[in-house]
Design an enzyme around this catalytic site. Structure first.
Site, short mmCIF file in Angstrom:
data_model
loop_
_atom_site.label_atom_id
_atom_site.label_comp_id
_atom_site.label_asym_id
_atom_site.label_seq_id
_atom_site.Cartn_x
_atom_site.Cartn_y
_atom_site.Cartn_z
N GLU A 187 -7.98 -0.12 2.02
CA GLU A 187 -7.89 0.82 3.02
C GLU A 187 -9.52 0.49 3.07
O GLU A 187 -10.59 0.31 2.30
CB GLU A 187 -7.32 1.72 2.89
CG GLU A 187 -7.85 3.03 3.90
CD GLU A 187 -7.22 4.16 3.59
OE1 GLU A 187 -7.96 5.83 4.49
OE2 GLU A 187 -6.70 4.57 2.26
N LYS A 241 -4.11 3.84 11.19
CA LYS A 241 -3.17 4.87 9.61
C LYS A 241 -2.18 5.73 11.03
O LYS A 241 -3.08 6.70 11.47
CB LYS A 241 -3.82 5.67 9.24
CG LYS A 241 -3.75 6.03 7.79
CD LYS A 241 -4.44 7.30 6.73
CE LYS A 241 -4.69 6.07 5.95
NZ LYS A 241 -5.72 7.39 4.95
N CYS A 289 -2.11 4.09 3.26
CA CYS A 289 -2.72 5.21 2.45
C CYS A 289 -1.63 6.03 2.51
O CYS A 289 -0.60 6.12 2.48
CB CYS A 289 -3.42 5.34 1.81
SG CYS A 289 -4.12 6.27 0.57
#
Length: 585
Positions: A44, A126, A162
Protein backbone atom coordinates in the site's frame (compact mmCIF):
# COMPACT_ATOMS: atom_id res chain seq x y z
CA UNK A 1 -6.56 -25.60 -13.18
CA UNK A 2 -4.64 -22.53 -14.41
CA UNK A 3 -1.30 -21.85 -12.78
CA UNK A 4 0.14 -18.55 -11.64
CA UNK A 5 3.45 -17.65 -10.02
CA UNK A 6 2.85 -14.79 -7.61
CA UNK A 7 5.57 -12.49 -6.25
CA UNK A 8 4.80 -10.53 -3.07
CA UNK A 9 7.42 -7.89 -2.30
CA UNK A 10 7.26 -6.86 1.37
CA UNK A 11 9.61 -3.90 1.20
CA UNK A 12 10.26 -0.61 2.95
CA UNK A 13 9.75 2.81 1.40
CA UNK A 14 10.39 6.37 2.55
CA UNK A 15 7.67 9.00 2.72
CA UNK A 16 8.18 11.62 0.05
CA UNK A 17 11.16 9.97 -1.69
CA UNK A 18 9.36 9.14 -4.92
CA UNK A 19 12.52 8.57 -6.94
CA UNK A 20 14.10 6.16 -4.46
CA UNK A 21 10.81 4.32 -3.95
CA UNK A 22 10.35 3.94 -7.71
CA UNK A 23 13.91 2.64 -7.96
CA UNK A 24 13.15 0.06 -5.26
CA UNK A 25 10.07 -1.06 -7.19
CA UNK A 26 12.22 -1.48 -10.30
CA UNK A 27 14.86 -3.44 -8.41
CA UNK A 28 12.38 -5.82 -6.77
CA UNK A 29 10.43 -6.22 -10.02
CA UNK A 30 13.65 -7.30 -11.67
CA UNK A 31 14.23 -9.78 -8.87
CA UNK A 32 10.66 -11.09 -9.14
CA UNK A 33 11.01 -11.49 -12.91
CA UNK A 34 14.22 -13.45 -12.42
CA UNK A 35 12.21 -15.82 -10.21
CA UNK A 36 9.75 -16.34 -13.08
CA UNK A 37 6.85 -14.41 -11.58
CA UNK A 38 3.66 -13.89 -13.59
CA UNK A 39 2.06 -11.32 -11.27
CA UNK A 40 4.05 -8.93 -9.06
CA UNK A 41 2.73 -6.91 -6.14
CA UNK A 42 4.00 -4.16 -3.84
CA UNK A 43 2.54 -2.73 -0.59
CA UNK A 44 0.00 0.00 0.00
CA UNK A 45 1.25 3.48 -1.01
CA UNK A 46 4.73 2.06 -1.59
CA UNK A 47 5.45 4.74 -4.19
CA UNK A 48 4.91 7.63 -1.77
CA UNK A 49 5.63 5.93 1.54
CA UNK A 50 3.01 5.58 4.25
CA UNK A 51 1.43 7.39 6.00
CA UNK A 52 1.84 10.64 4.09
CA UNK A 53 -0.37 12.60 6.52
CA UNK A 54 -0.97 16.20 5.37
CA UNK A 55 1.22 15.73 2.30
CA UNK A 56 -1.96 14.21 0.87
CA UNK A 57 -3.48 17.72 0.94
CA UNK A 58 -0.66 19.16 -1.13
CA UNK A 59 -1.70 19.00 -4.78
CA UNK A 60 1.91 19.23 -5.97
CA UNK A 61 2.73 16.02 -4.11
CA UNK A 62 -0.34 14.24 -5.45
CA UNK A 63 0.58 15.20 -9.01
CA UNK A 64 4.18 14.12 -8.47
CA UNK A 65 2.91 10.72 -7.30
CA UNK A 66 0.73 10.33 -10.40
CA UNK A 67 3.52 11.42 -12.72
CA UNK A 68 6.02 9.07 -11.10
CA UNK A 69 3.55 6.20 -11.48
CA UNK A 70 3.16 6.85 -15.20
CA UNK A 71 6.90 7.11 -15.75
CA UNK A 72 7.40 3.90 -13.77
CA UNK A 73 5.04 2.08 -16.12
CA UNK A 74 7.01 3.31 -19.13
CA UNK A 75 10.32 2.34 -17.54
CA UNK A 76 9.11 -1.15 -16.66
CA UNK A 77 8.32 -1.81 -20.32
CA UNK A 78 11.56 -0.23 -21.51
CA UNK A 79 13.56 -2.57 -19.26
CA UNK A 80 11.78 -5.66 -20.53
CA UNK A 81 9.08 -6.16 -17.91
CA UNK A 82 6.12 -4.83 -19.87
CA UNK A 83 4.35 -8.19 -20.09
CA UNK A 84 4.33 -8.57 -16.29
CA UNK A 85 1.40 -7.01 -14.41
CA UNK A 86 2.74 -5.02 -11.45
CA UNK A 87 0.42 -3.84 -8.65
CA UNK A 88 1.68 -0.65 -6.98
CA UNK A 89 0.21 1.44 -4.16
CA UNK A 90 0.39 5.22 -4.63
CA UNK A 91 -1.35 8.55 -3.88
CA UNK A 92 -3.99 9.56 -6.41
CA UNK A 93 -6.85 12.04 -6.67
CA UNK A 94 -10.51 11.58 -7.57
CA UNK A 95 -11.58 12.57 -11.05
CA UNK A 96 -15.10 13.49 -10.00
CA UNK A 97 -16.81 15.11 -7.06
CA UNK A 98 -18.21 12.93 -4.28
CA UNK A 99 -21.04 14.97 -2.71
CA UNK A 100 -21.83 12.15 -0.25
CA UNK A 101 -18.52 12.86 1.46
CA UNK A 102 -18.52 16.59 0.83
CA UNK A 103 -15.45 16.26 -1.37
CA UNK A 104 -14.87 18.08 -4.65
CA UNK A 105 -13.19 16.59 -7.68
CA UNK A 106 -9.47 16.30 -7.08
CA UNK A 107 -9.78 15.02 -3.50
CA UNK A 108 -6.89 12.69 -2.55
CA UNK A 109 -7.24 8.90 -2.75
CA UNK A 110 -5.28 6.10 -1.13
CA UNK A 111 -4.95 4.18 -4.35
CA UNK A 112 -3.27 1.38 -6.23
CA UNK A 113 -2.63 0.77 -9.89
CA UNK A 114 -1.88 -2.11 -12.21
CA UNK A 115 1.00 -1.35 -14.55
CA UNK A 116 1.20 -3.40 -17.75
CA UNK A 117 2.73 -2.98 -21.19
CA UNK A 118 4.04 0.50 -20.41
CA UNK A 119 0.73 1.91 -19.21
CA UNK A 120 -1.44 2.35 -16.14
CA UNK A 121 -4.22 -0.07 -17.11
CA UNK A 122 -6.29 0.02 -13.91
CA UNK A 123 -6.55 2.27 -10.84
CA UNK A 124 -8.68 1.90 -7.72
CA UNK A 125 -8.95 3.48 -4.28
CA UNK A 126 -9.28 1.92 -0.83
CA UNK A 127 -12.95 1.26 -0.12
CA UNK A 128 -12.93 1.10 3.68
CA UNK A 129 -11.11 4.08 5.20
CA UNK A 130 -9.84 3.56 8.77
CA UNK A 131 -10.42 6.39 11.20
CA UNK A 132 -9.18 5.04 14.54
CA UNK A 133 -5.87 4.69 16.39
CA UNK A 134 -3.11 6.22 14.29
CA UNK A 135 -5.30 6.40 11.18
CA UNK A 136 -6.93 9.60 9.95
CA UNK A 137 -7.88 8.46 6.47
CA UNK A 138 -11.27 10.16 6.50
CA UNK A 139 -9.38 13.41 7.02
CA UNK A 140 -7.54 12.92 3.75
CA UNK A 141 -9.12 10.48 1.34
CA UNK A 142 -12.35 9.65 -0.44
CA UNK A 143 -13.21 5.95 -0.70
CA UNK A 144 -13.21 3.84 -3.82
CA UNK A 145 -16.48 2.42 -5.15
CA UNK A 146 -15.27 -0.34 -7.47
CA UNK A 147 -14.23 -3.96 -7.25
CA UNK A 148 -11.09 -4.03 -9.41
CA UNK A 149 -10.48 -7.36 -11.16
CA UNK A 150 -7.71 -8.26 -13.59
CA UNK A 151 -7.62 -11.41 -15.68
CA UNK A 152 -4.08 -12.80 -15.71
CA UNK A 153 -3.31 -16.03 -17.58
CA UNK A 154 -6.92 -17.18 -17.35
CA UNK A 155 -7.40 -16.31 -13.65
CA UNK A 156 -9.53 -13.47 -12.33
CA UNK A 157 -7.66 -11.64 -9.57
CA UNK A 158 -9.65 -9.28 -7.33
CA UNK A 159 -7.72 -6.46 -5.71
CA UNK A 160 -8.08 -4.74 -2.33
CA UNK A 161 -6.19 -2.37 -0.02
CA UNK A 162 -5.56 -3.07 3.68
CA UNK A 163 -8.69 -1.95 5.56
CA UNK A 164 -10.81 -3.61 2.87
CA UNK A 165 -9.88 -6.87 4.60
CA UNK A 166 -10.04 -5.59 8.20
CA UNK A 167 -13.67 -4.45 7.87
CA UNK A 168 -16.67 -6.65 7.14
CA UNK A 169 -18.39 -6.35 3.78
CA UNK A 170 -17.15 -4.56 0.70
CA UNK A 171 -14.53 -6.13 -1.50
CA UNK A 172 -14.26 -9.49 0.27
CA UNK A 173 -17.81 -10.73 -0.39
CA UNK A 174 -17.70 -8.85 -3.69
CA UNK A 175 -14.75 -11.00 -4.76
CA UNK A 176 -16.91 -14.09 -4.22
CA UNK A 177 -19.79 -12.56 -6.17
CA UNK A 178 -17.42 -11.79 -9.04
CA UNK A 179 -16.09 -15.36 -9.07
CA UNK A 180 -12.49 -14.34 -8.44
CA UNK A 181 -9.89 -17.08 -8.23
CA UNK A 182 -7.49 -14.97 -6.15
CA UNK A 183 -7.99 -12.02 -3.81
CA UNK A 184 -4.83 -9.91 -3.52
CA UNK A 185 -4.70 -7.28 -0.76
CA UNK A 186 -1.81 -4.82 -0.45
CA UNK A 187 -1.24 -3.39 3.02
CA UNK A 188 0.66 -0.95 5.21
CA UNK A 189 -0.70 -2.12 8.54
CA UNK A 190 1.49 -0.99 11.46
CA UNK A 191 2.90 -3.44 13.97
CA UNK A 192 1.39 -3.97 17.42
CA UNK A 193 2.14 -6.60 20.00
CA UNK A 194 0.22 -9.83 19.35
CA UNK A 195 -1.14 -8.50 16.06
CA UNK A 196 0.42 -11.33 14.03
CA UNK A 197 -2.02 -13.84 15.50
CA UNK A 198 -4.97 -11.53 14.88
CA UNK A 199 -3.78 -10.93 11.33
CA UNK A 200 -3.51 -14.64 10.54
CA UNK A 201 -7.01 -15.36 11.77
CA UNK A 202 -8.33 -12.37 9.82
CA UNK A 203 -6.80 -13.55 6.54
CA UNK A 204 -8.10 -17.07 7.09
CA UNK A 205 -11.60 -15.76 7.74
CA UNK A 206 -11.58 -13.44 4.73
CA UNK A 207 -10.35 -16.20 2.41
CA UNK A 208 -13.28 -18.36 3.44
CA UNK A 209 -15.69 -15.45 2.95
CA UNK A 210 -14.23 -14.62 -0.46
CA UNK A 211 -14.26 -18.29 -1.44
CA UNK A 212 -10.82 -18.07 -2.98
CA UNK A 213 -7.10 -18.08 -2.27
CA UNK A 214 -6.21 -14.82 -0.52
CA UNK A 215 -2.81 -13.11 -0.49
CA UNK A 216 -2.09 -10.48 2.17
CA UNK A 217 1.01 -8.48 1.24
CA UNK A 218 2.37 -6.30 4.05
CA UNK A 219 4.85 -3.43 4.22
CA UNK A 220 8.05 -3.73 6.24
CA UNK A 221 10.14 -0.96 7.81
CA UNK A 222 9.51 2.16 9.86
CA UNK A 223 8.03 5.64 9.56
CA UNK A 224 8.36 8.02 12.52
CA UNK A 225 6.62 6.19 15.42
CA UNK A 226 5.22 3.39 13.27
CA UNK A 227 6.88 0.07 12.55
CA UNK A 228 5.78 -2.33 9.82
CA UNK A 229 6.63 -5.95 10.42
CA UNK A 230 6.03 -7.66 7.08
CA UNK A 231 4.54 -11.08 7.89
CA UNK A 232 2.85 -11.41 4.50
CA UNK A 233 0.43 -14.36 4.38
CA UNK A 234 -1.17 -16.48 1.64
CA UNK A 235 -4.00 -18.86 2.50
CA UNK A 236 -6.21 -21.07 0.35
CA UNK A 237 -10.00 -20.88 0.09
CA UNK A 238 -10.39 -23.19 3.08
CA UNK A 239 -8.22 -20.88 5.23
CA UNK A 240 -5.14 -23.12 5.30
CA UNK A 241 -1.81 -21.31 5.18
CA UNK A 242 0.13 -21.75 1.95
CA UNK A 243 2.98 -19.34 2.67
CA UNK A 244 4.07 -16.90 5.37
CA UNK A 245 6.91 -14.39 5.09
CA UNK A 246 9.42 -13.47 7.83
CA UNK A 247 8.73 -10.72 10.34
CA UNK A 248 10.83 -7.54 10.27
CA UNK A 249 12.68 -8.52 7.11
CA UNK A 250 12.51 -7.16 3.58
CA UNK A 251 12.11 -9.77 0.91
CA UNK A 252 10.14 -11.31 -1.90
CA UNK A 253 7.78 -14.25 -1.38
CA UNK A 254 7.39 -16.21 -4.61
CA UNK A 255 4.96 -19.09 -4.87
CA UNK A 256 3.24 -21.19 -7.50
CA UNK A 257 -0.55 -21.33 -7.22
CA UNK A 258 -3.18 -23.46 -8.91
CA UNK A 259 -6.32 -21.36 -9.18
CA UNK A 260 -9.83 -21.73 -10.60
CA UNK A 261 -10.24 -20.82 -14.24
CA UNK A 262 -12.04 -17.57 -14.92
CA UNK A 263 -15.54 -17.80 -16.38
CA UNK A 264 -17.53 -15.16 -18.17
CA UNK A 265 -16.17 -11.66 -17.67
CA UNK A 266 -17.96 -10.38 -14.55
CA UNK A 267 -19.78 -7.08 -14.67
CA UNK A 268 -22.38 -5.05 -12.88
CA UNK A 269 -22.81 -3.90 -9.29
CA UNK A 270 -22.15 -6.34 -6.46
CA UNK A 271 -21.86 -6.22 -2.64
CA UNK A 272 -21.87 -2.80 -0.92
CA UNK A 273 -22.80 -1.21 -4.25
CA UNK A 274 -19.35 -1.85 -5.72
CA UNK A 275 -19.15 -1.69 -9.49
CA UNK A 276 -16.93 -4.36 -11.03
CA UNK A 277 -14.06 -2.82 -12.97
CA UNK A 278 -12.62 -5.71 -15.01
CA UNK A 279 -9.50 -5.51 -17.15
CA UNK A 280 -8.44 -8.35 -19.42
CA UNK A 281 -4.66 -8.69 -19.55
CA UNK A 282 -4.02 -12.30 -20.65
CA UNK A 283 -7.01 -14.51 -21.31
CA UNK A 284 -5.38 -17.89 -21.89
CA UNK A 285 -3.89 -20.02 -19.11
CA UNK A 286 -0.19 -20.73 -19.16
CA UNK A 287 1.04 -24.03 -20.56
CA UNK A 288 1.20 -26.49 -17.67
CA UNK A 289 4.50 -26.43 -15.78
CA UNK A 290 5.96 -28.22 -12.80
CA UNK A 291 5.56 -26.01 -9.69
CA UNK A 292 8.98 -25.04 -8.36
CA UNK A 293 8.39 -22.55 -5.52
CA UNK A 294 6.11 -22.98 -2.54
CA UNK A 295 6.68 -19.68 -0.71
CA UNK A 296 7.72 -21.31 2.55
CA UNK A 297 6.66 -20.70 6.12
CA UNK A 298 9.02 -18.45 8.05
CA UNK A 299 9.69 -19.29 11.67
CA UNK A 300 7.69 -17.12 14.08
CA UNK A 301 9.43 -14.92 16.63
CA UNK A 302 8.53 -15.34 20.29
CA UNK A 303 6.80 -12.38 21.94
CA UNK A 304 9.89 -10.76 23.47
CA UNK A 305 12.03 -11.18 20.34
CA UNK A 306 9.18 -9.73 18.29
CA UNK A 307 8.93 -6.59 20.44
CA UNK A 308 12.70 -6.19 20.59
CA UNK A 309 12.94 -6.55 16.80
CA UNK A 310 10.28 -3.87 16.38
CA UNK A 311 12.27 -1.47 18.58
CA UNK A 312 15.46 -2.13 16.59
CA UNK A 313 13.73 -1.67 13.22
CA UNK A 314 11.95 1.48 14.42
CA UNK A 315 15.15 3.18 15.58
CA UNK A 316 17.13 2.06 12.54
CA UNK A 317 14.49 3.42 10.15
CA UNK A 318 14.15 6.73 12.00
CA UNK A 319 17.90 7.34 11.98
CA UNK A 320 18.50 6.26 8.39
CA UNK A 321 15.50 8.01 6.84
CA UNK A 322 16.29 11.28 8.61
CA UNK A 323 19.97 11.23 7.70
CA UNK A 324 21.40 10.45 11.15
CA UNK A 325 24.31 8.03 11.27
CA UNK A 326 25.08 8.02 14.99
CA UNK A 327 23.32 8.38 18.33
CA UNK A 328 24.18 9.66 21.81
CA UNK A 329 22.89 8.20 25.06
CA UNK A 330 23.30 9.29 28.67
CA UNK A 331 24.37 6.12 30.48
CA UNK A 332 23.34 6.05 34.12
CA UNK A 333 24.06 2.41 34.81
CA UNK A 334 20.30 1.83 35.09
CA UNK A 335 18.12 -0.57 33.15
CA UNK A 336 16.44 1.95 30.81
CA UNK A 337 19.57 3.51 29.34
CA UNK A 338 21.16 0.05 29.19
CA UNK A 339 18.31 -1.37 27.11
CA UNK A 340 18.27 1.71 24.86
CA UNK A 341 22.03 1.29 24.31
CA UNK A 342 21.62 -2.39 23.43
CA UNK A 343 18.84 -1.55 20.96
CA UNK A 344 20.96 1.23 19.44
CA UNK A 345 23.99 -1.07 19.01
CA UNK A 346 21.83 -3.67 17.30
CA UNK A 347 20.16 -1.05 15.10
CA UNK A 348 23.18 1.01 14.05
CA UNK A 349 26.30 -0.88 15.11
CA UNK A 350 28.25 -0.18 18.30
CA UNK A 351 30.73 2.02 16.44
CA UNK A 352 27.90 4.50 15.79
CA UNK A 353 26.66 4.61 19.39
CA UNK A 354 28.14 7.12 21.87
CA UNK A 355 27.53 6.86 25.59
CA UNK A 356 28.22 9.48 28.25
CA UNK A 357 28.31 8.81 31.98
CA UNK A 358 27.47 12.02 33.86
CA UNK A 359 27.81 11.21 37.55
CA UNK A 360 26.83 13.57 40.34
CA UNK A 361 27.74 13.37 44.02
CA UNK A 362 24.67 11.14 44.49
CA UNK A 363 25.71 8.61 41.81
CA UNK A 364 26.66 5.28 43.34
CA UNK A 365 29.92 3.58 42.49
CA UNK A 366 28.08 0.54 41.21
CA UNK A 367 26.02 2.68 38.80
CA UNK A 368 29.15 4.32 37.42
CA UNK A 369 30.71 0.88 37.14
CA UNK A 370 27.63 -0.58 35.43
CA UNK A 371 27.71 2.16 32.78
CA UNK A 372 31.36 1.43 32.04
CA UNK A 373 30.69 -2.31 32.00
CA UNK A 374 27.87 -1.85 29.48
CA UNK A 375 30.28 0.04 27.22
CA UNK A 376 32.85 -2.72 27.56
CA UNK A 377 30.34 -5.45 26.76
CA UNK A 378 28.85 -3.71 23.71
CA UNK A 379 31.90 -1.91 22.37
CA UNK A 380 30.14 1.45 22.10
CA UNK A 381 32.08 4.71 22.38
CA UNK A 382 32.22 5.81 26.01
CA UNK A 383 33.30 8.80 28.07
CA UNK A 384 32.69 10.15 31.58
CA UNK A 385 31.94 13.82 32.28
CA UNK A 386 31.01 14.60 35.93
CA UNK A 387 28.30 17.22 36.41
CA UNK A 388 29.30 18.15 39.98
CA UNK A 389 31.28 21.32 39.06
CA UNK A 390 28.33 22.62 37.01
CA UNK A 391 25.89 21.63 39.73
CA UNK A 392 27.90 23.49 42.37
CA UNK A 393 28.01 26.60 40.21
CA UNK A 394 24.21 26.61 39.83
CA UNK A 395 23.65 25.92 43.50
CA UNK A 396 25.98 28.76 44.44
CA UNK A 397 23.89 31.14 42.39
CA UNK A 398 20.37 29.83 43.04
CA UNK A 399 20.46 27.93 46.35
CA UNK A 400 17.90 25.39 45.17
CA UNK A 401 16.39 22.75 47.46
CA UNK A 402 14.16 19.68 47.24
CA UNK A 403 12.69 18.78 43.87
CA UNK A 404 14.25 21.79 42.17
CA UNK A 405 17.70 20.58 43.30
CA UNK A 406 16.97 17.06 42.07
CA UNK A 407 15.67 18.22 38.70
CA UNK A 408 18.65 20.52 38.21
CA UNK A 409 20.89 17.47 38.01
CA UNK A 410 18.73 15.94 35.29
CA UNK A 411 18.58 19.21 33.35
CA UNK A 412 22.36 19.62 33.52
CA UNK A 413 22.68 16.19 31.97
CA UNK A 414 20.15 17.09 29.30
CA UNK A 415 22.02 20.31 28.51
CA UNK A 416 25.30 18.42 28.28
CA UNK A 417 23.86 15.81 25.93
CA UNK A 418 22.38 18.45 23.63
CA UNK A 419 25.67 20.39 23.64
CA UNK A 420 27.61 17.28 22.62
CA UNK A 421 24.94 16.53 20.01
CA UNK A 422 25.33 20.03 18.54
CA UNK A 423 29.11 19.78 18.61
CA UNK A 424 29.54 16.26 17.25
CA UNK A 425 26.39 15.59 15.23
CA UNK A 426 24.88 12.59 16.99
CA UNK A 427 21.19 12.61 17.84
CA UNK A 428 20.25 12.12 21.48
CA UNK A 429 18.10 9.15 22.43
CA UNK A 430 15.71 9.71 25.33
CA UNK A 431 15.61 6.67 27.65
CA UNK A 432 12.17 7.15 29.22
CA UNK A 433 9.74 4.22 29.33
CA UNK A 434 5.94 4.19 29.12
CA UNK A 435 5.44 3.76 32.87
CA UNK A 436 7.45 6.92 33.61
CA UNK A 437 5.79 8.90 30.84
CA UNK A 438 2.36 7.83 32.03
CA UNK A 439 2.79 9.16 35.57
CA UNK A 440 5.10 12.07 34.75
CA UNK A 441 8.12 10.53 36.47
CA UNK A 442 10.58 12.38 34.27
CA UNK A 443 12.16 15.82 34.12
CA UNK A 444 11.24 18.20 31.34
CA UNK A 445 14.39 19.35 29.51
CA UNK A 446 16.33 16.76 31.51
CA UNK A 447 16.00 13.02 30.91
CA UNK A 448 13.24 13.82 28.39
CA UNK A 449 15.55 15.58 25.92
CA UNK A 450 16.29 13.87 22.65
CA UNK A 451 15.29 13.31 19.05
CA UNK A 452 13.81 9.86 19.57
CA UNK A 453 12.58 7.69 22.45
CA UNK A 454 13.16 4.03 21.53
CA UNK A 455 11.33 2.60 24.58
CA UNK A 456 8.69 5.30 24.87
CA UNK A 457 5.90 2.72 24.41
CA UNK A 458 7.44 0.02 26.62
CA UNK A 459 6.24 -0.43 30.19
CA UNK A 460 8.91 -0.83 32.87
CA UNK A 461 8.11 -4.49 33.53
CA UNK A 462 8.58 -5.16 29.82
CA UNK A 463 11.88 -3.25 29.89
CA UNK A 464 13.19 -5.77 32.40
CA UNK A 465 11.83 -8.69 30.40
CA UNK A 466 13.40 -7.45 27.16
CA UNK A 467 16.75 -6.93 28.88
CA UNK A 468 16.69 -10.50 30.16
CA UNK A 469 15.66 -11.80 26.74
CA UNK A 470 18.46 -9.89 24.99
CA UNK A 471 21.07 -11.27 27.36
CA UNK A 472 19.66 -14.79 27.03
CA UNK A 473 19.68 -14.54 23.23
CA UNK A 474 23.32 -13.44 23.33
CA UNK A 475 24.30 -16.40 25.48
CA UNK A 476 22.47 -18.79 23.15
CA UNK A 477 24.48 -17.38 20.24
CA UNK A 478 27.76 -17.66 22.12
CA UNK A 479 28.04 -13.87 22.44
CA UNK A 480 28.62 -11.56 25.38
CA UNK A 481 25.33 -10.47 26.99
CA UNK A 482 25.23 -6.68 26.46
CA UNK A 483 23.48 -5.62 29.66
CA UNK A 484 25.27 -5.96 33.03
CA UNK A 485 23.36 -8.22 35.38
CA UNK A 486 23.56 -5.55 38.10
CA UNK A 487 21.60 -3.12 35.89
CA UNK A 488 18.78 -5.69 35.79
CA UNK A 489 18.83 -6.84 39.40
CA UNK A 490 19.25 -3.61 41.38
CA UNK A 491 16.22 -1.52 42.43
CA UNK A 492 15.48 1.22 39.87
CA UNK A 493 16.58 4.69 41.00
CA UNK A 494 17.04 8.15 39.50
CA UNK A 495 19.87 8.70 42.03
CA UNK A 496 19.06 12.37 42.52
CA UNK A 497 19.25 12.23 46.33
CA UNK A 498 20.84 9.91 48.87
CA UNK A 499 19.31 6.41 48.95
CA UNK A 500 16.59 7.26 46.44
CA UNK A 501 14.63 4.45 44.73
CA UNK A 502 11.67 4.70 42.34
CA UNK A 503 9.30 3.10 44.85
CA UNK A 504 9.71 6.18 47.05
CA UNK A 505 7.44 7.95 44.58
CA UNK A 506 5.70 5.15 42.67
CA UNK A 507 3.93 1.87 43.37
CA UNK A 508 5.80 -1.33 42.53
CA UNK A 509 6.10 -1.42 38.77
CA UNK A 510 4.33 -4.77 38.53
CA UNK A 511 1.22 -3.25 40.11
CA UNK A 512 1.62 0.16 38.45
CA UNK A 513 1.92 -1.28 34.95
CA UNK A 514 -1.20 -3.39 35.32
CA UNK A 515 -3.18 -0.31 36.40
CA UNK A 516 -1.71 1.75 33.56
CA UNK A 517 -2.49 -0.93 31.02
CA UNK A 518 -6.16 -0.77 32.02
CA UNK A 519 -6.33 3.04 32.16
CA UNK A 520 -4.07 4.05 29.28
CA UNK A 521 -4.35 1.17 26.84
CA UNK A 522 -7.92 0.07 27.47
CA UNK A 523 -9.54 3.36 28.58
CA UNK A 524 -10.99 1.77 31.73
CA UNK A 525 -12.27 4.14 34.42
CA UNK A 526 -11.47 4.11 38.12
CA UNK A 527 -14.43 1.95 39.15
CA UNK A 528 -13.60 -0.72 36.58
CA UNK A 529 -9.95 -0.79 37.64
CA UNK A 530 -10.86 -1.09 41.32
CA UNK A 531 -13.31 -3.85 40.42
CA UNK A 532 -10.41 -5.68 38.76
CA UNK A 533 -8.86 -6.06 42.21
CA UNK A 534 -6.71 -2.98 42.79
CA UNK A 535 -6.66 -0.80 45.90
CA UNK A 536 -8.99 2.17 45.46
CA UNK A 537 -6.65 4.75 46.98
CA UNK A 538 -3.72 3.51 44.89
CA UNK A 539 -5.82 3.60 41.73
CA UNK A 540 -7.01 7.14 42.45
CA UNK A 541 -3.44 8.33 43.08
CA UNK A 542 -2.12 6.66 39.92
CA UNK A 543 -4.87 8.05 37.71
CA UNK A 544 -4.31 11.52 39.16
CA UNK A 545 -0.60 11.31 38.25
CA UNK A 546 -1.44 10.22 34.70
CA UNK A 547 -3.94 13.01 34.18
CA UNK A 548 -1.61 15.68 35.53
CA UNK A 549 1.29 14.66 33.26
CA UNK A 550 -0.32 15.25 29.86
CA UNK A 551 1.62 18.47 29.31
CA UNK A 552 4.89 16.60 29.84
CA UNK A 553 4.01 13.84 27.38
CA UNK A 554 3.22 16.38 24.67
CA UNK A 555 6.82 17.60 24.87
CA UNK A 556 8.43 14.16 24.73
CA UNK A 557 10.13 13.11 21.47
CA UNK A 558 8.56 10.55 19.14
CA UNK A 559 9.29 6.89 19.77
CA UNK A 560 8.55 3.45 18.42
CA UNK A 561 4.93 2.34 18.86
CA UNK A 562 4.48 -1.30 19.88
CA UNK A 563 1.14 -1.24 21.69
CA UNK A 564 -2.43 -0.75 20.57
CA UNK A 565 -2.42 2.65 22.30
CA UNK A 566 0.86 4.50 22.42
CA UNK A 567 1.22 8.07 23.65
CA UNK A 568 0.85 10.38 20.66
CA UNK A 569 -1.51 9.74 17.75
CA UNK A 570 -3.23 6.82 19.46
CA UNK A 571 -4.10 8.56 22.71
CA UNK A 572 -5.23 12.16 22.24
CA UNK A 573 -6.34 13.94 25.36
CA UNK A 574 -6.54 17.68 26.04
CA UNK A 575 -3.80 19.19 28.16
CA UNK A 576 -6.28 21.57 29.76
CA UNK A 577 -8.73 19.10 31.24
CA UNK A 578 -10.50 19.21 34.59
CA UNK A 579 -12.18 15.81 34.33
CA UNK A 580 -10.74 13.47 36.93
CA UNK A 581 -11.71 9.82 37.28
CA UNK A 582 -10.66 9.98 40.91
CA UNK A 583 -13.26 12.66 41.72
CA UNK A 584 -15.97 11.77 39.21
CA UNK A 585 -18.40 10.82 42.00
Amino acid sequence: MPQLRLALNQIDSTVGDLAANAEAIMRWTRHSAEQGAHLIAFPEMVLTGYPVEDLALRSSFVEASRATLRSLAVRLKAEGFGELPVVVGYLDRSERAQPKYGQPAGAPRNAAAVLHDGAVVLTFAKHHLPNYGVFDEFRYFVPGDTLPVIRVHGVDVALAICEDLWQDGGRVPAARSAGAGLLLSINASPYERMKDDTRLELVRKRAQEAGCTTAYLAMMGGQDELVFDGDSIVVDAAGDVIARAPQFSEGCVVLDLELPAAGEIPSGVVDDGLRIDHVLLTAEPLPAYEPEVAGGYAERLDDDEEVYSALVVGLRAYAAKNGFSSVLIGLSGGIDSALVAAIACDALGAQHVYGVSMPSKYSSEHSKGDAAELARRTGLNFRTVPIEPMFDAYMGSLELTGLAEENLQSRLRGTMLMAISNQEGQIVLAPGNKSELAVGYSTLYGDSVGAYGPIKDVYKTTVFRLARWRNRAARERGQTPPIPEASISKPPSAELRPGQVDTDSLPDYDVLDRILELYVDRDQGKDAIVAAGFDEELVARTLRMVDMAEYKRRQYPPGTKISAKGFGKDRRLPITNRWRESTSH
